[in-house]
Design an enzyme around this catalytic site. Sequence first.
Site, PDB file in Angstrom:
ATOM      1  N   ARG A  16       0.830  -1.199   0.000  1.00  0.00           N
ATOM      2  CA  ARG A  16       0.000   0.000   0.000  1.00  0.00           C
ATOM      3  C   ARG A  16       0.870   1.258   0.000  1.00  0.00           C
ATOM      4  NH1 ARG A  16      -3.924  -1.273   4.872  1.00  0.00           N
ATOM      5  NH2 ARG A  16      -4.618   0.874   4.439  1.00  0.00           N
ATOM      6  N   HIS A  38       5.300 -15.001   5.152  1.00  0.00           N
ATOM      7  CA  HIS A  38       3.910 -15.346   4.895  1.00  0.00           C
ATOM      8  C   HIS A  38       2.976 -14.866   5.997  1.00  0.00           C
ATOM      9  CE1 HIS A  38       5.895 -19.449   6.012  1.00  0.00           C
ATOM     10  NE2 HIS A  38       5.910 -18.647   7.046  1.00  0.00           N
TER      11      HIS A  38
END
Length: 236
Positions: free
Chosen positions: A117, A147
């Site tokens: 973002r 992860h």
Amino acid sequence: MADKDKTTLTLEERLQIMEQNKALKFEQIKRCLAAGVDIPYSDGVIIDPEAQIGEGTVIMPNTMIKGSTKIGKNCVIGPNSIISDSTIEDNAKLNNVQCYKSTVKSGADIGPFVHIRPNSVIGESVHLGNFVEVKNSNIDTGTKVSHLTYVGDSDVGKRVNFGCGTVTVNYTGKAKYRTTIGDDVFIGCNTNLIAPVTVGDGAYTAAGSTITDDVPEEALGIARARQVNKIGWKLK
């Protein structure tokens, strides 16, 4: 036709728009090919006119390069990626990545299924693995976030290892705060870092901890309840 209400367009007008878009798309792809960019399959590839892509970079199918994005040399972008108004430096690999208004430095290996973002800087040779989200954060050289992790409003040092399921808890519902992580830190799996908080250089957090206080350099932060087994509980 641009001023016409799109809900009133005829089939012929919609087909005309589609053909115009296809022609523009092909012109952009030809421009990139002429500059030494490799686009082996053009299916789903859209490259905005403002975008710049370096020689030797490979653009894989279903990839959109939007806005004023700049991509360096010898990168692999895609498949199934959106790079918007961002800078991607040389030799980076982005597989199934959405990246908005951010910088990815050279040699980074990102994906699959990563969301970067705005206002993020991903450092050299950083690895972001599957299902990782980064927002308004700086991640320095050689750090691995393999992860299922959220890094938001954070400043992360070099060679940090994030265990699976780590969350930087940055929002109280009223205000957002930053997390600071030093160099050579090991964040155990399922750690919650409650900002504002600092983890010093070389420190560890134990798996399953909710860290609310600063962890000093070279220390181990443990913040979890002691296990209690109720013998025979099911029979009762």
